[in-house]
Enzyme design. Structure first.
Site, PDB file in Angstrom:
ATOM      1  N   ILE A 153      40.055 -70.516  16.203  1.00 16.92           N
ATOM      2  CA  ILE A 153      40.181 -70.414  15.470  1.00 16.92           C
ATOM      3  C   ILE A 153      41.822 -70.463  15.206  1.00 16.92           C
ATOM      4  O   ILE A 153      42.616 -71.433  14.549  1.00 16.92           O
ATOM      5  CB  ILE A 153      39.855 -70.336  13.855  1.00 16.92           C
TER       6      ILE A 153
ATOM      7  N   CYS B 263      41.383 -62.070  14.637  1.00 14.45           N
ATOM      8  CA  CYS B 263      40.496 -61.699  16.086  1.00 14.45           C
ATOM      9  C   CYS B 263      39.909 -61.102  14.951  1.00 14.45           C
ATOM     10  O   CYS B 263      39.677 -61.015  13.894  1.00 14.45           O
ATOM     11  CB  CYS B 263      41.648 -60.252  16.495  1.00 14.45           C
ATOM     12  N   PRO B 264      38.855 -60.166  15.629  1.00 14.07           N
ATOM     13  CA  PRO B 264      37.013 -59.945  15.158  1.00 14.07           C
ATOM     14  C   PRO B 264      37.801 -58.449  14.150  1.00 14.07           C
ATOM     15  O   PRO B 264      38.648 -57.929  15.030  1.00 14.07           O
ATOM     16  CB  PRO B 264      36.363 -59.835  16.418  1.00 14.07           C
TER      17      PRO B 264
ATOM     18  N   ARG C  68      39.737 -61.366   8.876  1.00 15.65           N
ATOM     19  CA  ARG C  68      39.092 -60.644   7.558  1.00 15.65           C
ATOM     20  C   ARG C  68      39.377 -59.096   7.122  1.00 15.65           C
ATOM     21  O   ARG C  68      41.487 -58.684   7.675  1.00 15.65           O
ATOM     22  CB  ARG C  68      37.610 -59.223   8.994  1.00 15.65           C
TER      23      ARG C  68
ATOM     24  N   ASP D 157      43.884 -64.124   2.025  1.00 15.20           N
ATOM     25  CA  ASP D 157      42.914 -65.410   1.788  1.00 15.20           C
ATOM     26  C   ASP D 157      41.392 -64.643   2.335  1.00 15.20           C
ATOM     27  O   ASP D 157      40.529 -64.648   1.069  1.00 15.20           O
ATOM     28  CB  ASP D 157      43.020 -67.123   2.611  1.00 15.20           C
TER      29      ASP D 157
ATOM     30  N   GLU E 109      35.399 -57.499  -1.732  1.00 15.66           N
ATOM     31  CA  GLU E 109      34.938 -58.717  -1.600  1.00 15.66           C
ATOM     32  C   GLU E 109      33.811 -58.459  -3.245  1.00 15.66           C
ATOM     33  O   GLU E 109      33.014 -58.700  -2.671  1.00 15.66           O
ATOM     34  CB  GLU E 109      35.789 -60.106  -1.195  1.00 15.66           C
TER      35      GLU E 109
ATOM     36  N   HIS F  40      39.316 -66.175  -1.086  1.00 16.92           N
ATOM     37  CA  HIS F  40      38.237 -66.504   0.367  1.00 16.92           C
ATOM     38  C   HIS F  40      38.266 -68.006   0.441  1.00 16.92           C
ATOM     39  O   HIS F  40      36.340 -68.033   0.403  1.00 16.92           O
ATOM     40  CB  HIS F  40      37.213 -65.252   0.365  1.00 16.92           C
TER      41      HIS F  40
END
Length: 317
Positions: A156, A206-207, A235, A259, A264, A285
């Site tokens: 992405i 990034c993760p 995230r 987003d 959430e 999201h």
């Protein structure tokens, strides 16, 4: 095979045909499943599909026939992988389905900040009373020559970088020792201090790891330009939300497009949800959720089930 989809409403609201999942068994689909409902819904399941419904060790133990858990998402954090392995349950996910959709969403934020369309749209009914033909109330700017800083150059992040280059932007990547990404080696990897201070936009891809959690905080925000914008479609916990709200109010940075949030649905008392900052945009999201992305996701789930079932096919002499 008994197939149970625990939270199908996270994939569609009636516009997708789930019959593709019935090729290998009988499908029982629930819109959502509260954690307390999961054990009673899967005791005879051979295959469980879940997006956010938790497959804990307790829930895995409640399904003695379970053979496969399919994450209807890229991540598998909703599944206890150790418990699945101990029970000889295979876990699969679907990668790459949302790449163009999320990159598009990032640029929706960027373009809205550059053009100020949301602000001008709010004032459109007042146009007949303008003293001149136009309005300069919300200054806009060109993207050409601006610098996009990317944290996390995976699929992405790479797709976002290509869009930025097409708009004539400069692109740089945060140099991180733990990153193994070799994508687009022509893009400069920049040390943190220079990265934050020279980026006009920073986009997070990034993760979420112990090293990246809260990487956007009071310190890193203070290094950014007062004209810079933060974008997070990755995230929520990558950002210290209280620090971001404070930075927006103080004018430390110009704005943010988010987003994802740390929880959430978010608490109604979340400092960013309560903010009325004119350059804060929050979407619930939805970056991943274009129709085409969800069609790709459904196809990926079906393919994972087909591939798994193929491993049971008898060997022909």
């Amino acid at each position: 095979m008994q197939i149970v989809f625990l939270d199908a409403s996270t994939l569609h609201s009636g516009e997708l045909d789930l019959s593709v999942l019935e090729r290998h068994g009988s499908l029982t689909s629930y819109p959502v499943s509260a954690e307390a409902e999961i054990p009673e819904r899967i005791p005879h399941a051979d295959i469980v599909i879940t997006n956010k419904a938790l497959m804990t060790a307790k829930n895995i133990a409640a399904a003695p026939q379970l053979k496969l858990i399919v994450s209807c998402a890229t991540g598998v954090n909703q599944i206890d992988l150790d418990a699945a392995a101990a029970a000889n349950v295979v876990v699969s996910n679907v990668a790459g389905y949302s790449t163009p959709s999320v990159a598009q969403h990032v640029f929706t934020f960027i373009l809205n900040f550059a053009t100020q369309i949301p602000q001008f749209n709010q004032h459109s009914r007042a146009w007949p009373q303008f003293p001149i033909f136009t309005s300069l109330a919300h200054p806009s700017f060109d993207l050409v020559g601006k610098t996009l800083g990317i944290i996390g150059l995976g699929e992405i992040g790479g797709a976002t970088a290509k869009l930025a280059l097409a708009f004539g932007m400069n692109v740089q990547v945060l140099a991180r020792e733990e990153s193994k990404a070799k994508r687009m080696p022509e893009l400069p990897r920049v040390a943190a201090e220079d990265f934050y201070s020279s980026s006009d936009f920073i986009s997070l891809h990034c993760p979420l790891t112990p090293a990246t959690q809260g990487c956007i905080n009071k310190q890193t925000l203070s290094q950014m330009k007062p004209t810079a914008y933060l974008i997070n479609t990755g995230r929520g916990p990558l950002v210290n939300e209280a620090d971001l709200a404070e930075a927006l109010d103080a004018g430390t940075i110009a704005g943010a497009g988010l987003d994802v949030l740390s929880s959430e649905p978010p608490s109604p008392n979340n400092s960013l949800i309560l903010s009325d900052h004119p350059q804060l945009m929050i979407t619930p999201h939805t970056a991943w959720s274009t129709l085409e992305a969800r069609q790709r996701l459904l196809a990926g789930v079906a393919e994972n089930i087909t591939s798994f079932m193929g491993s049971f096919a008898p060997i022909k002499n």
